[in-house]
Design a protein around this motif. Sequence first.
Motif, PDB file in Angstrom:
ATOM      1  N   CYS A 355       0.830  -1.210   0.000  1.00 35.37           N
ATOM      2  CA  CYS A 355       0.000   0.000   0.000  1.00 35.37           C
ATOM      3  C   CYS A 355       0.862   1.256   0.000  1.00 35.37           C
ATOM      4  N   LEU A 356       1.958   1.213   0.744  1.00 35.37           N
ATOM      5  CA  LEU A 356       2.882   2.342   0.767  1.00 35.37           C
ATOM      6  C   LEU A 356       3.480   2.567  -0.620  1.00 35.37           C
ATOM      7  N   GLY A 357       3.894   1.491  -1.277  1.00 31.12           N
ATOM      8  CA  GLY A 357       4.466   1.613  -2.615  1.00 31.12           C
ATOM      9  C   GLY A 357       3.472   2.166  -3.622  1.00 31.12           C
ATOM     10  N   ILE A 358       2.226   1.680  -3.565  1.00 28.26           N
ATOM     11  CA  ILE A 358       1.187   2.176  -4.481  1.00 28.26           C
ATOM     12  C   ILE A 358       0.932   3.656  -4.225  1.00 28.26           C
ATOM     13  N   SER A 359       0.877   4.040  -2.952  1.00 29.28           N
ATOM     14  CA  SER A 359       0.665   5.442  -2.608  1.00 29.28           C
ATOM     15  C   SER A 359       1.771   6.323  -3.172  1.00 29.28           C
ATOM     16  N   VAL A 360       3.004   5.883  -3.021  1.00 33.41           N
ATOM     17  CA  VAL A 360       4.146   6.657  -3.524  1.00 33.41           C
ATOM     18  C   VAL A 360       4.082   6.801  -5.044  1.00 33.41           C
ATOM     19  N   LEU A 361       3.755   5.716  -5.734  1.00 28.27           N
ATOM     20  CA  LEU A 361       3.700   5.754  -7.198  1.00 28.27           C
ATOM     21  C   LEU A 361       2.568   6.655  -7.691  1.00 28.27           C
ATOM     22  N   LEU A 362       1.383   6.522  -7.079  1.00 28.49           N
ATOM     23  CA  LEU A 362       0.234   7.301  -7.545  1.00 28.49           C
ATOM     24  C   LEU A 362       0.371   8.788  -7.227  1.00 28.49           C
ATOM     25  N   ARG A 363       1.143   9.113  -6.192  1.00 24.41           N
ATOM     26  CA  ARG A 363       1.374  10.529  -5.872  1.00 24.41           C
ATOM     27  C   ARG A 363       2.197  11.226  -6.942  1.00 24.41           C
ATOM     28  N   LYS A 364       2.854  10.458  -7.796  1.00 20.94           N
ATOM     29  CA  LYS A 364       3.676  11.041  -8.854  1.00 20.94           C
ATOM     30  C   LYS A 364       2.884  11.290 -10.137  1.00 20.94           C
ATOM     31  N   ILE A 365       1.637  10.813 -10.186  1.00 17.55           N
ATOM     32  CA  ILE A 365       0.814  10.948 -11.388  1.00 17.55           C
ATOM     33  C   ILE A 365      -0.023  12.220 -11.297  1.00 17.55           C
ATOM     34  N   PRO A 366       0.057  13.101 -12.308  1.00 14.57           N
ATOM     35  CA  PRO A 366      -0.752  14.325 -12.290  1.00 14.57           C
ATOM     36  C   PRO A 366      -2.240  14.010 -12.121  1.00 14.57           C
ATOM     37  N   TYR A 367      -2.930  14.883 -11.436  1.00 13.43           N
ATOM     38  CA  TYR A 367      -4.357  14.769 -11.130  1.00 13.43           C
ATOM     39  C   TYR A 367      -4.654  13.704 -10.061  1.00 13.43           C
ATOM     40  N   LEU A 368      -4.014  12.533 -10.186  1.00 14.97           N
ATOM     41  CA  LEU A 368      -4.235  11.504  -9.159  1.00 14.97           C
ATOM     42  C   LEU A 368      -3.570  11.872  -7.849  1.00 14.97           C
ATOM     43  N   ARG A 369      -2.483  12.642  -7.924  1.00 11.81           N
ATOM     44  CA  ARG A 369      -1.738  12.958  -6.707  1.00 11.81           C
ATOM     45  C   ARG A 369      -2.572  13.710  -5.681  1.00 11.81           C
TER      46      ARG A 369
END
Length: 374
Positions: A355-369
């Motif tokens: 979950c931590l890894g998914i959170s970190v990755l998705l925070r880098k995506i515009p709009y999703l962050r």
Amino acid sequence: MKKRIVGCDAAKTIAMFFVVMLHYSFYTRYYSNGLAGTVVTVMCTVCVPLFFAVNGALLLPRPLDVSKHYHKTLNIIIIVIAWKIIASMFFVFVDRSHPVTFKDFLIFLLGGNFGEYSSGYFWFMNALISVYLIFPIVKLVFDAKNQVAINTLLAVLFGFTVGKDTLILLFQMLGTVAHHDFASVLSPIGDYFVFGKYGYVLLYFLVGGLIGEYLVKRQEGRKWVCNLLACVSSKGKIVAGIVICYIATLLIQRYQHVVNGTSLTVDNGYWLLPTFIAVLLILFALGKASFSDHCARFFYFTGANTFGVYMLHMAGLICLSKVQELSVFQVMGTMNSVALTIANVGLCICVYVVCLGISVLLRKIPYLRVLFSL
């Protein structure tokens, strides 16, 4: 100031793992109902109170900009609604274990449960929004030069939450020995409490703020707070206090298990006196602790992604529960209580890390962050 923030990030990280661990014990297929499993889950009783205490420690000592505060609160409400929509889609199209109606969906958006799905973890955000809505009033009381205001508020909150429920528990224990119902005598007292079921949340928020103020100002803080915290200034006293609180909570759980059949958790555990003291000691200890650069970076990293992990962890647990249907996991059903508990802690760490890894990755995506920005 930097040390205080690192300490709060450490507290948030610990609290988040305990949340995952507690929910893991209820929503996965293999967990020990014996003493070994209970020893682990009872530690998790401090999880949610610690979150609110950290929020208070970070917010209350700071100057308040009312306009920015309500703008932030509105953003929180919008983001939480977005997460509820995402969670609804997950439950309906992935979990598919319970039927739901559009009425259930509306109730979920307004703060209730999503039918029979495991959506109760959203109550934390409902409570946090409730605190944020009245935060300017709380801040006014907190900053008042007349200490009678905050002392009165603390006394009322403590008396009707931690005080009342701890006293009810003691009366229940006395009644068990005497074979008489003493606890019911205190049941009408709750009718006099204006803050409702989230009163204990506000208590942790306020006391967390007092600890945060002490960590920033030290001797410039409130005299009674300085004197109180000075009594547990040594590491030995703090550790001893936390251990005593944990043992007391475990004994309470064992009593509730024998009398009420309670398993793995503690009835009203968030607002019992041992939990209250343990939360304050943990926050105080982490707030004044010294961290190496590596630890500071680690806790900053995990603390910054706490909200994402919280929103993702239930989906992770449900997916793990489905994976545990595979034959390779059936060996867990043959393990003794200790071995099973160790295996479950390991799996819980895996859920947390994923979950931590998914959170970190998705925070880098515009709009999703924006969904992970709280």
